[in-house]
Each structure stands twice: as structure tokens, then as C-alpha cells.
Design a protein around this motif. Structure first.
Motif, PDB file in Angstrom:
ATOM      1  N   GLY A  94       0.824  -1.207   0.000  1.00  0.00           N
ATOM      2  CA  GLY A  94       0.000   0.000   0.000  1.00  0.00           C
ATOM      3  C   GLY A  94       0.849   1.243   0.000  1.00  0.00           C
ATOM      4  O   GLY A  94       2.005   1.219   0.422  1.00  0.00           O
ATOM      5  N   PRO A  95       0.262   2.362  -0.480  1.00  0.00           N
ATOM      6  CA  PRO A  95       1.031   3.605  -0.554  1.00  0.00           C
ATOM      7  C   PRO A  95       1.431   4.152   0.813  1.00  0.00           C
ATOM      8  O   PRO A  95       2.340   4.959   0.908  1.00  0.00           O
ATOM      9  CB  PRO A  95       0.096   4.562  -1.290  1.00  0.00           C
ATOM     10  CG  PRO A  95      -1.249   3.968  -1.215  1.00  0.00           C
ATOM     11  CD  PRO A  95      -1.085   2.491  -1.041  1.00  0.00           C
ATOM     12  N   GLU A  96       0.749   3.702   1.864  1.00  0.00           N
ATOM     13  CA  GLU A  96       1.072   4.242   3.193  1.00  0.00           C
ATOM     14  C   GLU A  96       2.122   3.415   3.928  1.00  0.00           C
ATOM     15  O   GLU A  96       2.386   3.644   5.106  1.00  0.00           O
ATOM     16  CB  GLU A  96      -0.191   4.343   4.058  1.00  0.00           C
ATOM     17  CG  GLU A  96      -1.061   5.535   3.742  1.00  0.00           C
ATOM     18  CD  GLU A  96      -2.001   5.265   2.586  1.00  0.00           C
ATOM     19  OE1 GLU A  96      -2.280   4.069   2.334  1.00  0.00           O
ATOM     20  OE2 GLU A  96      -2.424   6.203   1.902  1.00  0.00           O
ATOM     21  N   ALA A  97       2.706   2.424   3.226  1.00  0.00           N
ATOM     22  CA  ALA A  97       3.722   1.604   3.878  1.00  0.00           C
ATOM     23  C   ALA A  97       4.872   2.481   4.359  1.00  0.00           C
ATOM     24  O   ALA A  97       5.301   3.381   3.653  1.00  0.00           O
ATOM     25  CB  ALA A  97       4.242   0.553   2.901  1.00  0.00           C
ATOM     26  N   ASN A  98       5.317   2.233   5.559  1.00  0.00           N
ATOM     27  CA  ASN A  98       6.440   2.978   6.163  1.00  0.00           C
ATOM     28  C   ASN A  98       6.119   4.443   6.471  1.00  0.00           C
ATOM     29  O   ASN A  98       7.026   5.229   6.732  1.00  0.00           O
ATOM     30  CB  ASN A  98       7.699   2.925   5.284  1.00  0.00           C
ATOM     31  CG  ASN A  98       8.215   1.516   5.119  1.00  0.00           C
ATOM     32  OD1 ASN A  98       8.056   0.698   6.010  1.00  0.00           O
ATOM     33  ND2 ASN A  98       8.785   1.214   3.977  1.00  0.00           N
ATOM     34  N   LEU A  99       4.847   4.781   6.415  1.00  0.00           N
ATOM     35  CA  LEU A  99       4.452   6.163   6.726  1.00  0.00           C
ATOM     36  C   LEU A  99       4.805   6.518   8.167  1.00  0.00           C
ATOM     37  O   LEU A  99       5.130   7.658   8.480  1.00  0.00           O
ATOM     38  CB  LEU A  99       2.950   6.336   6.488  1.00  0.00           C
ATOM     39  CG  LEU A  99       2.401   7.759   6.502  1.00  0.00           C
ATOM     40  CD1 LEU A  99       3.040   8.610   5.420  1.00  0.00           C
ATOM     41  CD2 LEU A  99       0.897   7.762   6.330  1.00  0.00           C
ATOM     42  N   LYS A 100       4.755   5.501   9.030  1.00  0.00           N
ATOM     43  CA  LYS A 100       5.041   5.743  10.455  1.00  0.00           C
ATOM     44  C   LYS A 100       6.474   6.273  10.648  1.00  0.00           C
ATOM     45  O   LYS A 100       6.730   7.078  11.531  1.00  0.00           O
ATOM     46  CB  LYS A 100       4.817   4.484  11.285  1.00  0.00           C
ATOM     47  CG  LYS A 100       5.683   3.305  10.909  1.00  0.00           C
ATOM     48  CD  LYS A 100       5.319   2.074  11.703  1.00  0.00           C
ATOM     49  CE  LYS A 100       6.163   0.884  11.211  1.00  0.00           C
ATOM     50  NZ  LYS A 100       5.827  -0.357  11.877  1.00  0.00           N
ATOM     51  N   TYR A 101       7.401   5.805   9.788  1.00  0.00           N
ATOM     52  CA  TYR A 101       8.785   6.270   9.907  1.00  0.00           C
ATOM     53  C   TYR A 101       8.890   7.749   9.522  1.00  0.00           C
ATOM     54  O   TYR A 101       9.645   8.511  10.123  1.00  0.00           O
ATOM     55  CB  TYR A 101       9.707   5.432   9.022  1.00  0.00           C
ATOM     56  CG  TYR A 101       9.835   4.004   9.488  1.00  0.00           C
ATOM     57  CD1 TYR A 101      10.637   3.685  10.580  1.00  0.00           C
ATOM     58  CD2 TYR A 101       9.134   2.978   8.858  1.00  0.00           C
ATOM     59  CE1 TYR A 101      10.746   2.376  11.027  1.00  0.00           C
ATOM     60  CE2 TYR A 101       9.235   1.671   9.298  1.00  0.00           C
ATOM     61  CZ  TYR A 101      10.046   1.373  10.375  1.00  0.00           C
ATOM     62  OH  TYR A 101      10.141   0.085  10.822  1.00  0.00           O
ATOM     63  N   LEU A 102       8.141   8.140   8.500  1.00  0.00           N
ATOM     64  CA  LEU A 102       8.127   9.541   8.072  1.00  0.00           C
ATOM     65  C   LEU A 102       7.566  10.432   9.180  1.00  0.00           C
ATOM     66  O   LEU A 102       8.125  11.478   9.506  1.00  0.00           O
ATOM     67  CB  LEU A 102       7.293   9.684   6.796  1.00  0.00           C
ATOM     68  CG  LEU A 102       7.237  11.066   6.147  1.00  0.00           C
ATOM     69  CD1 LEU A 102       8.609  11.551   5.726  1.00  0.00           C
ATOM     70  CD2 LEU A 102       6.305  11.050   4.937  1.00  0.00           C
ATOM     71  N   PHE A 103       6.492   9.959   9.792  1.00  0.00           N
ATOM     72  CA  PHE A 103       5.897  10.707  10.901  1.00  0.00           C
ATOM     73  C   PHE A 103       6.861  10.789  12.075  1.00  0.00           C
ATOM     74  O   PHE A 103       6.995  11.832  12.708  1.00  0.00           O
ATOM     75  CB  PHE A 103       4.589  10.055  11.346  1.00  0.00           C
ATOM     76  CG  PHE A 103       3.408  10.630  10.651  1.00  0.00           C
ATOM     77  CD1 PHE A 103       2.985  11.913  10.925  1.00  0.00           C
ATOM     78  CD2 PHE A 103       2.713   9.895   9.712  1.00  0.00           C
ATOM     79  CE1 PHE A 103       1.896  12.458  10.275  1.00  0.00           C
ATOM     80  CE2 PHE A 103       1.618  10.426   9.057  1.00  0.00           C
ATOM     81  CZ  PHE A 103       1.214  11.715   9.338  1.00  0.00           C
ATOM     82  N   ALA A 104       7.524   9.669  12.352  1.00  0.00           N
ATOM     83  CA  ALA A 104       8.472   9.633  13.473  1.00  0.00           C
ATOM     84  C   ALA A 104       9.561  10.682  13.272  1.00  0.00           C
ATOM     85  O   ALA A 104       9.921  11.400  14.215  1.00  0.00           O
ATOM     86  CB  ALA A 104       9.089   8.242  13.587  1.00  0.00           C
ATOM     87  N   VAL A 105      10.049  10.796  12.041  1.00  0.00           N
ATOM     88  CA  VAL A 105      11.098  11.773  11.745  1.00  0.00           C
ATOM     89  C   VAL A 105      10.592  13.188  12.006  1.00  0.00           C
ATOM     90  O   VAL A 105      11.250  13.981  12.686  1.00  0.00           O
ATOM     91  CB  VAL A 105      11.588  11.621  10.281  1.00  0.00           C
ATOM     92  CG1 VAL A 105      12.327  12.865   9.812  1.00  0.00           C
ATOM     93  CG2 VAL A 105      12.498  10.412  10.160  1.00  0.00           C
ATOM     94  N   PHE A 106       9.392  13.508  11.500  1.00  0.00           N
ATOM     95  CA  PHE A 106       8.853  14.855  11.689  1.00  0.00           C
ATOM     96  C   PHE A 106       8.629  15.152  13.169  1.00  0.00           C
ATOM     97  O   PHE A 106       8.952  16.244  13.648  1.00  0.00           O
ATOM     98  CB  PHE A 106       7.554  15.032  10.898  1.00  0.00           C
ATOM     99  CG  PHE A 106       7.811  15.627   9.538  1.00  0.00           C
ATOM    100  CD1 PHE A 106       7.727  16.997   9.334  1.00  0.00           C
ATOM    101  CD2 PHE A 106       8.160  14.816   8.470  1.00  0.00           C
ATOM    102  CE1 PHE A 106       7.990  17.552   8.089  1.00  0.00           C
ATOM    103  CE2 PHE A 106       8.420  15.357   7.226  1.00  0.00           C
ATOM    104  CZ  PHE A 106       8.337  16.731   7.026  1.00  0.00           C
TER     105      PHE A 106
END
Lengths: 228, 92
Positions: free
Chosen positions: B44-56
Motif C-alpha cells: 500500500g502507498p502508506e507503507a512505512n508512513l510511520k517512519y516519516l511521521f516519526a522523523v517529523f
């Protein structure tokens, strides 16, 4: 100075909102790395500023050693303090990106290792400063540490050329490859993010330098009061 | 000046947070033109989205913490000035 700060602060606010919009809503997703590649637009500008900051510390330290002017020292101290924050963020954001891409939080990759060394140099500089007595030789000793530390910046930059590393080719700086594999929109987003974080860094520097000068003045008044 | 900027900075961070959250629910479906990866391959397109959020979140937590540290230091310096003024007036 106050007008400059306001301009840089306002610029940071506007640019940061644009950057967030570009990263989350505009830029296309990289086909191999997926969403996690968007960390690149934060991670690389932080890395760039981390390296620039140690060069600022080095240049200001030379200025202080040559002229004994305290303004140079205030610049060096402020840049080192900000540098430790940016260096910490490079390491953290890098680890968060490495996990989904490499499967590990950390590896002893040359670029990572030299960046960790940079972090230790920043911390070393600040420790020399904090353990020295006001008015002593501490400032000059710290300036020497900063000069040695500045050597690390080009080593980090060249790490992906000199050694085999998991990091991609250079996308920024004088040796950046012209035929970068970045999509046009990706390149624009990256460039806007780079400008944003640089403007933010300048704003923080202006703020911190002013505070550092007040701290120095207060130290002098303390010494004067204790002597009289 | 700094105190008012600090308040503005807090509002700014809140605004950035709102934009990030809003964007997260409306974005990240667009892939590069040079090749689209099937959703099954990417989970899915949201795969690894949590890592992006974690960085922000981490980046902004650090910056906010630093601004907080600066504002506290400023408060300490104001107290020092007040104490010094008192000492000097007593000596005079």
C-alpha cells in the motif's frame, strides 16, 4: 539585528509550511524506497547544516584565535551548540530511515561513522567550554578542538566517494553529480527544503549569538561585582 | 521580543502539525512517472508512513525543546540582572 531576525523568522515560517506541503502532498513517491524516501527531504538538509555548522565553528575559531575578539567566540559557541542539535538529528533521522530501507537502525557505514565522530567533536567542544573557568584559556583550547573538528566536514562529504558505502551519490555541494537520479519534482522539493532549513539555521544563529553576548556581559558584571 | 517570538513559534509548530496531519490523510498516493510500483509490492502507498511521521515528530520535538531551553536561559539571565542590580544598589 532585530529586524533581520524578524525577516528570517517570518521566512522560516512561510518556507516551512511550503516544505511540509511539498513533502506530503506534491512530491511523487520514489518507486523503490516508497514513502520512507520522503525522509530524505529532511535528513539531507539537516546533514548539510550539520557540516556547514562545524565549518562556521572552525572559521569563527580562527577569527577568535587571531583577533581575540569575543564576537567571533560568540559565533563559534552558538554554531557549536546548534551543530550538536543538528548532528543529533542527522543521526536520529538517519537511523529511522535506515530501519525500513536497510533493515537495521545502525551500521558502521563510513558516512555514518564519520558523522558520529562529528557529533563527538561538537560535544567535546562544548565540554571544553563548560568545564573551563570564565576568563581562562578555555576559549582558546576549544578553538583548537573546533579547528581539528572542521577537518571532519570534508571527510563526511567525500565518504561516499572514497569508501564503499550504502549512501547514494552526492546530490549537493561542489561535487554533486549533474545527472542526478532525482525526479524534477523531487529535486525542487529537496532544494526548497534545503533553503528552508538554512534560513531556520540562520535565524537560530542570530538569536543564539545575541544571547551569548548577553551571557558574556553578565559574566563580566559578575566578576566586577565580586571584586568590588 | 523573544517571549513573543516564542509564543509565535509555538503557534507555528501547531500550524505545521495541523498541516502534516491533514496532508497525511490526503496525500502520498502519487508515484513518480518513471515507474509505478504495484500496491501489493509496497504493501500500500502508506507503507512505512510511520517512519516519516516519526522523523517529523522527532525533529520538531528537538527544535521545540531547544527553543524552550533558550527561553528558560533568558529567564535565568533576567533574574541574574535583577539580582545584580540589587547588589549594586546596596553597595552604592
Amino acid at each position: 539585528m532585530s529586524g533581520m531576525k524578524t525577516i528570517f523568522f517570518g521566512g522560516t515560517c512561510i518556507l516551512m509550511l511550503i516544505t511540509v506541503y511539498l513533502i506530503f502532498m506534491w512530491v511523487p513517491t520514489e518507486q523503490n524506497l516508497g514513502i520512507s524516501q520522503r525522509i530524505f527531504y529532511v535528513h539531507v538538509p539537516l546533514g548539510w547544516i550539520g557540516m556547514v555548522s562545524i565549518l562556521v565553528v572552525g572559521i569563527a575559531s580562527v577569527g577568535h584565535l587571531c583577533t581575540r575578539n569575543n564576537t567571533w567566540d560568540a559565533v563559534a559557541y552558538s554554531a557549536a551548540e546548534l551543530g550538536v542539535i543538528f548532528a543529533t538529528l542527522i543521526l536520529i533521522t538517519g537511523a529511522v530511515w535506515a530501519k525500513p530501507v536497510w533493515g537495521v537502525w545502525w551500521s558502521w557505514d563510513p558516512k555514518l561513522t564519520t558523522t558520529l565522530i562529528l557529533w563527538f567533536i561538537y560535544v567535546g567542544y562544548l565540554m571544553v567550554r563548560s568545564f573551563s573557568i570564565p576568563g581562562s584559556q578555555g576559549r582558546r583550547y576549544a578553538s583548537v578542538v573546533a579547528l581539528l573538528g572542521a577537518i571532519d566536514a570534508p571527510i563526511i562529504y567525500m565518504a561516499s566517494i572514497w569508501w564503499r558505502t550504502a549512501h547514494p551519490n552526492l546530490n549537493i555541494g561542489p561535487l554533486a553529480e549533474a545527472d542526478s537520479d532525482l525526479d524534477g519534482k523531487m529535486y525542487i522539493t529537496f532544494f526548497v527544503s534545503l533553503v528552508t532549513f538554512t534560513v531556520f539555521y540562520v535565524y537560530l544563529m542570530l538569536e543564539r549569538i545575541q544571547m551569548r553576548k548577553i551571557e558574556d556581559d553578565l559574566d563580566e558584571v559578575h566578576q566586577y561585582v565580586s571584586l568590588t | 521580543m523573544f517571549r513573543s517570538l516564542n509564543r509565535t513559534f509555538r503557534l507555528f509548530i501547531l500550524l505545521v502539525g495541523v498541516v502534516v496531519v491533514t496532508a497525511a490523510f490526503n496525500s502520498v498516493g502519487v508515484y513518480a512517472e518513471s515507474g509505478t510500483v504495484p500496491e501489493t509490492q509496497q504493501n500500500g502507498p502508506e507503507a512505512n508512513l510511520k517512519y516519516l511521521f516519526a522523523v517529523f515528530i522527532l525533529v520538531w520535538a528537538f527544535f521545540f525543546g531547544y527553543i524552550f531551553f533558550l527561553s528558560r536561559r533568558l529567564k535565568e539571565m533576567k533574574n541574574e540582572v535583577a539580582i545584580l542590580k540589587k547588589i549594586i544598589s546596596e553597595k552604592e
